[in-house]
Design an enzyme around this catalytic site. Structure first.
Site, PDB file in Angstrom:
ATOM      1  CG  ASP A  20      -2.181   0.857   0.995  1.00  0.00           C
ATOM      2  OD1 ASP A  20      -2.374   1.387  -0.122  1.00  0.00           O
ATOM      3  OD2 ASP A  20      -2.969   0.989   1.939  1.00  0.00           O
ATOM      4  N   GLY A  21       0.318   2.323  -0.486  1.00  0.00           N
ATOM      5  CA  GLY A  21       0.968   3.621  -0.478  1.00  0.00           C
ATOM      6  C   GLY A  21       0.038   4.635   0.134  1.00  0.00           C
ATOM      7  CD  GLU A  65      -1.511   2.401  -3.392  1.00  0.00           C
ATOM      8  OE1 GLU A  65      -1.112   1.227  -3.266  1.00  0.00           O
ATOM      9  OE2 GLU A  65      -2.468   2.852  -2.736  1.00  0.00           O
ATOM     10  CG  ASP A  87      -5.549  -0.519  -1.301  1.00  0.00           C
ATOM     11  OD1 ASP A  87      -4.633  -0.005  -1.973  1.00  0.00           O
ATOM     12  OD2 ASP A  87      -5.754  -0.198  -0.117  1.00  0.00           O
ATOM     13  CG  HIS A 139      -9.668   1.653   3.873  1.00  0.00           C
ATOM     14  ND1 HIS A 139      -8.689   1.883   4.814  1.00  0.00           N
ATOM     15  CD2 HIS A 139      -9.292   2.339   2.770  1.00  0.00           C
ATOM     16  CE1 HIS A 139      -7.777   2.688   4.310  1.00  0.00           C
ATOM     17  NE2 HIS A 139      -8.114   2.983   3.075  1.00  0.00           N
ATOM     18  CG  ASP A 149      -4.432   1.680   5.211  1.00  0.00           C
ATOM     19  OD1 ASP A 149      -4.337   2.513   4.285  1.00  0.00           O
ATOM     20  OD2 ASP A 149      -5.016   1.927   6.279  1.00  0.00           O
TER      21      ASP A 149
END
Length: 176
Positions: A20-21, A65, A87, A139, A149
């Site tokens: 994740d970023g 990301e 995501d 999420h 995240d």
């Protein structure tokens, strides 16, 4: 997933990586994070979180990301099949478009590929790794996506100034 790859993942050693970023502002201060699991079938053999801040003061979420995926692939120690969970539609769709962009001189139908330098690094890493991409809604309660995240958000806030040492101090249970 082709059958050979699916069997290798189900029956043998492979990596499962969630990335994740994050950016505090977009553009803004960026951070990236990844959870890298070495698995033997369904059993986790080893787990290592990695995270960092953007290499430039002002980054975009898309840059972070991509950086998360690049750093995770660079951290892989063995030439095994890899499943990457993200995501980011930007990353997943972009990875699928890499051959087309490369063939067109790093251009899309709308002009130059954004973040070309990062895509070029990712392209090189994908030449030496067998990767399958899995999109995961963010999420949404997915455990590894949630850890990635948290890592990226904390990295954007500067909470890991000493890299792995800071990570182990804050999250010792995430290391196996």
């Amino acid at each position: 997933m082709n059958n050979e790859f699916a069997e290798a993942v189900r029956d043998g050693r492979h990596y499962l990586i969630a990335t994740d970023g994050a950016c505090k502002g977009n553009p803004g201060t960026g951070g990236w994070g990844a959870i890298i699991q070495l698995k033997d079938g369904t059993e986790v053999v080893r787990q290592k979180p990695i995270a960092g801040q953007g290499e430039v003061m002002i980054s975009t979420n898309n840059q972070m990301e991509l950086t998360a995926v690049i750093r995770a692939l660079e951290a892989v120690a063995e030439p095994l099949p890899i499943v990457i969970i993200s995501d980011s539609r930007y990353v997943i769709d972009g990875a699928k478009n890499l051959p087309k962009w490369k063939a067109k001189g790093w251009r899309t139908t709308n002009g130059a590929v954004a973040n070309k330098e990062l895509w070029m690094v990712l392209d090189q890493l994908l030449e030496t790794n067998s990767v399958r991409w899995v999109w995961q809604r963010g999420h949404n309660g997915h455990y590894l996506n949630g850890l990635a995240d948290e890592l990226s958000s904390n990295a954007a806030l500067g909470l890991y100034p000493h890299g792995t040492k800071s990570l182990k101090a804050r999250h010792p249970k995430w290391f196996r």
